[in-house]
Motif scaffolding. Structure first.
Motif, PDB file in Angstrom:
ATOM      1  N   UNK A 409       0.830  -1.207   0.000  1.00  0.00           N
ATOM      2  CA  UNK A 409       0.000   0.000   0.000  1.00  0.00           C
ATOM      3  C   UNK A 409       0.862   1.254   0.000  1.00  0.00           C
ATOM      4  N   UNK A 410       1.980   1.229   0.717  1.00  0.00           N
ATOM      5  CA  UNK A 410       2.885   2.377   0.729  1.00  0.00           C
ATOM      6  C   UNK A 410       3.476   2.621  -0.658  1.00  0.00           C
ATOM      7  N   UNK A 411       3.779   1.524  -1.359  1.00  0.00           N
ATOM      8  CA  UNK A 411       4.310   1.665  -2.717  1.00  0.00           C
ATOM      9  C   UNK A 411       3.294   2.315  -3.637  1.00  0.00           C
ATOM     10  N   UNK A 412       2.040   1.870  -3.529  1.00  0.00           N
ATOM     11  CA  UNK A 412       0.985   2.486  -4.344  1.00  0.00           C
ATOM     12  C   UNK A 412       0.842   3.968  -4.031  1.00  0.00           C
ATOM     13  N   UNK A 413       0.949   4.319  -2.751  1.00  0.00           N
ATOM     14  CA  UNK A 413       0.835   5.730  -2.357  1.00  0.00           C
ATOM     15  C   UNK A 413       1.992   6.547  -2.915  1.00  0.00           C
ATOM     16  N   UNK A 414       3.200   5.960  -2.930  1.00  0.00           N
ATOM     17  CA  UNK A 414       4.349   6.689  -3.463  1.00  0.00           C
ATOM     18  C   UNK A 414       4.181   6.953  -4.952  1.00  0.00           C
ATOM     19  N   UNK A 415       3.659   5.958  -5.679  1.00  0.00           N
ATOM     20  CA  UNK A 415       3.433   6.149  -7.114  1.00  0.00           C
ATOM     21  C   UNK A 415       2.340   7.188  -7.341  1.00  0.00           C
ATOM     22  N   UNK A 416       1.301   7.154  -6.508  1.00  0.00           N
ATOM     23  CA  UNK A 416       0.242   8.175  -6.611  1.00  0.00           C
ATOM     24  C   UNK A 416       0.787   9.556  -6.286  1.00  0.00           C
ATOM     25  N   UNK A 417       1.649   9.622  -5.285  1.00  0.00           N
ATOM     26  CA  UNK A 417       2.261  10.899  -4.911  1.00  0.00           C
ATOM     27  C   UNK A 417       3.118  11.438  -6.047  1.00  0.00           C
ATOM     28  N   UNK A 418       3.814  10.547  -6.739  1.00  0.00           N
ATOM     29  CA  UNK A 418       4.640  10.951  -7.870  1.00  0.00           C
ATOM     30  C   UNK A 418       3.794  11.674  -8.921  1.00  0.00           C
TER      31      UNK A 418
END
Length: 487
Positions: A409-418
Motif C-alpha cells: 500500500x505504501x508503494x501504491x501511495x508513493x506512485x500516486x504521490x509521484x
C-alpha cells in the motif's frame, strides 16, 4: 498637530522610496510571467531553449537598465501572478496583465504599455458572429482574464476555462466548444493561424496591458512609468513591437514603419527541450521522495496515537486524518503557500513538499493502523510473556511485521504521490507536467511532449514498484527464516 503631521510625513518618506531603493540595493529587478503563455509575451528561444525571448522580456530589460540593475525572470503560474506579487515573490508582474478592477484591488499598476482588442473566434462556416449569438453555447477563454469577466456578464453563455493559450483553440477545432474569446495578440498567433478557424467579431471590447506593483511601492511604479514614457517617446517601444509584428502605440508608429517585422520561428522538440524535461523530472522526484519521507513517519505517529493514545490524542489524530483526507490537496497547497504567507513565508518548494507530505501522512496513518491491527493478538501476548514493555514490543515485534504488510500500500501511495506532484505547479514549481505544458505551447503540439512526459513518469514509477516488490520479498524471506530458527 502640524508638527505631528510634518514628522509623520518624514517618517513615511523611506517607505515611499522603499521599492526603488530595494531593487537597486539588490542589483536586480525580478519580474514574473508564465512561460506557458508562450509567444510573443515571454517564451523559450526556439534556437536555444536555455534562453528566453519575447517582447515583454525586451521591455523588462529596458526597465531594469533605467534603474541601473539587471533583470531576472521568475516563472509563475499566470492565474496566480497577482497573489504571488502581493506575497513578495518578485518585484513586478508583467505578462499580459490586463488593467481590471480586480488587479487594481490588489496592486498598483503602471500606465498601459499595449492596447488590445478582445476577439471572438469560431469555426469556419459557423453562424455565430457576436456574443449574443452564442447564448446557450460553450465559449472558451483563459481563467482570471478580462475575456472571462466579459463572458461572466453574459449569463446565457456556458464558459469553459483553460490554463493555456493553445488549448482553447484546439478544443474549438475539435468541436468541444463553439467559440473562443481572447486577446487579439493571442487570437492572431494561436487561433487565426489554424485554417479551419475564422474571426467572427474583431472588437468585442478593448483592454490594455499593464505592469503590476505592490501597493506599498508606488515609487517603483512611478519610476517604471517614467521609463515607459521615455521608451515610447524614443521609439524603443515601437521597435520592440515591430519585431514581434505587433501594432505600435500611436506616438511611435512612424518610427516603427522602417523596422522589419521579424517573426520568430516555431520551436522544435529537440535535445534542448529534452534537457528541460529531465530537469522537470528531477524536481518531480525531489518533491515526491521528500514528501513521502515526511508522510511515512508522521503517518506512523498518527496511527500509533489512534491505537494507543489517550482520548485526547486519539481525537486529535482522527481529526487530522479526516481533515486532510476530506479536503482537496490543491486547496491545501493554496492555503500553505498563499493563505499562510502573512504569517509564514514558505518557499514554493518547501510548501510543495510540506503540502503533499502532510496530505499523504493522513493516508499513511490508515495504512499503518490497518497493518498493525492485522497482526494476531498472540504476537502481543507472546511479547508480554517475554517481559517486553509496550514500546519494546512495538519496536521489536509488531512494527517489523506491520512494515511488510503495509509495504504494498505504501508503494501504491508513493506512485500516486509521484503523479499528484503535478499539482504543485499552481504554486510556481516547474515540475515535469508543468514543463510539458510549457513545451507543448512552444512547439504547438501536445502529442510528442505528452508522450515524453508519460515515458518519464513511467521510468520513475516502475523501478520504485520493482524495488518495493523486492524489499517485500526480502522481508518475507527473513520472517520465514526467523520462524524456522530453533528456539
Amino acid at each position: 498637530m502640524l508638527r505631528a503631521l510634518i514628522v509623520s510625513c518624514f517618517v513615511a518618506l523611506p517607505a515611499l522610496a522603499g521599492g526603488v531603493d530595494r531593487v537597486r540595493a539588490r542589483g536586480e529587478l525580478t519580474w514574473a510571467g508564465d512561460l506557458q503563455g508562450g509567444e510573443p509575451f515571454v517564451y523559450r528561444d526556439p534556437r536555444d531553449p536555455s534562453k528566453l525571448e519575447g517582447f515583454e522580456l525586451l521591455i523588462a530589460e529596458g526597465l531594469a537598465k533605467s534603474l541601473g540593475v539587471r533583470e531576472r525572470f521568475v516563472q509563475n503560474d499566470w492565474s496566480n501572478l497577482i497573489p504571488s506579487l502581493v506575497r513578495g515573490d518578485f518585484d513586478i508582474a508583467m505578462n499580459g496583465i490586463e488593467d481590471t478592477e480586480a488587479v487594481r484591488a490588489q496592486a498598483v499598476v503602471t500606465r498601459p504599455y499595449f492596447t488590445f482588442s478582445e476577439q471572438l473566434v469560431v469555426r469556419k462556416g459557423a453562424p455565430f458572429r457576436t456574443l449574443a449569438d452564442l447564448a446557450g453555447h460553450r465559449v472558451g477563454t483563459l481563467s482570471s482574464s478580462l475575456a472571462h469577466s466579459i463572458l461572466r456578464s453574459r449569463p446565457g453563455i456556458e464558459i469553459v476555462l483553460y490554463g493555456g493559450q493553445e488549448e482553447p483553440y484546439r478544443d474549438l477545432q475539435l468541436g468541444r466548444t463553439d467559440a473562443v474569446l481572447l486577446d487579439s495578440v493571442i487570437a492572431a498567433r494561436y487561433g487565426l493561424t489554424k485554417p479551419d478557424l475564422a474571426l467572427a467579431d474583431p472588437d468585442v471590447a478593448r483592454g490594455t496591458y499593464v505592469i503590476a506593483v505592490r501597493k506599498d511601492e508606488a515609487d517603483l511604479r512611478d519610476a517604471l512609468d517614467r521609463t515607459l514614457n521615455q521608451m515610447e517617446s524614443s521609439g524603443e517601444l515601437s521597435r520592440i513591437f515591430a519585431r514581434y509584428a505587433l501594432p505600435a502605440p500611436p506616438l511611435a508608429r512612424a518610427a516603427a514603419d522602417s523596422q522589419p517585422a521579424v517573426r520568430e520561428p516555431q520551436a522544435r522538440f529537440d535535445a534542448g527541450q529534452l534537457v528541460l524535461f529531465l530537469r522537470g523530472a528531477v524536481v518531480t522526484l525531489l518533491v515526491s521522495l521528500s514528501a513521502m519521507a515526511l508522510a511515512v513517519p508522521l503517518g506512523l505517529v498518527l496511527a500509533l496515537l489512534r491505537l494507543y493514545g489517550n482520548r485526547f490524542a486519539r481525537g486529535a489524530a482522527h481529526g487530522y486524518i479526516e481533515a486532510f483526507r476530506g479536503t482537496p490537496v490543491l486547496l491545501q497547497l493554496y492555503l500553505l503557500y498563499y493563505g499562510l504567507a502573512p504569517l509564514v513565508h514558505l518557499s514554493a518548494l518547501t510548501a510543495a513538499i510540506l503540502g503533499l507530505g502532510l496530505n499523504y501522512a493522513a493516508y499513511e496513518a490508515e495504512v499503518h493502523r490497518a497493518a498493525i491491527a492485522a497482526i494476531p493478538t498472540g504476537q502481543t501476548e507472546a511479547a508480554a510473556a517475554l517481559g517486553m514493555g509496550r514500546l519494546q514490543a512495538l519496536r521489536l515485534v509488531l512494527l517489523p511485521q506491520a512494515l511488510r504488510t503495509a509495504l504494498p500500500a505504501m508503494t501504491n501511495d508513493l506512485i500516486s504521490l509521484l503523479k499528484d506532484s503535478s499539482l504543485v505547479s499552481v504554486i510556481t514549481v516547474v515540475e515535469l507536467t508543468k514543463q510539458m505544458t510549457i513545451t507543448a505551447v512552444d512547439v504547438r503540439s501536445w502529442a510528442l511532449p505528452g508522450l515524453v512526459c508519460a515515458a518519464l513518469y513511467f521510468a520513475m514509477s516502475y523501478p520504485l514498484a520493482r524495488l518495493a516488490g523486492r524489499l517485500e520479498a526480502k522481508l518475507f524471506e527473513t520472517e520465514i527464516e526467523l520462524q524456522g530458527a530453533p528456539a
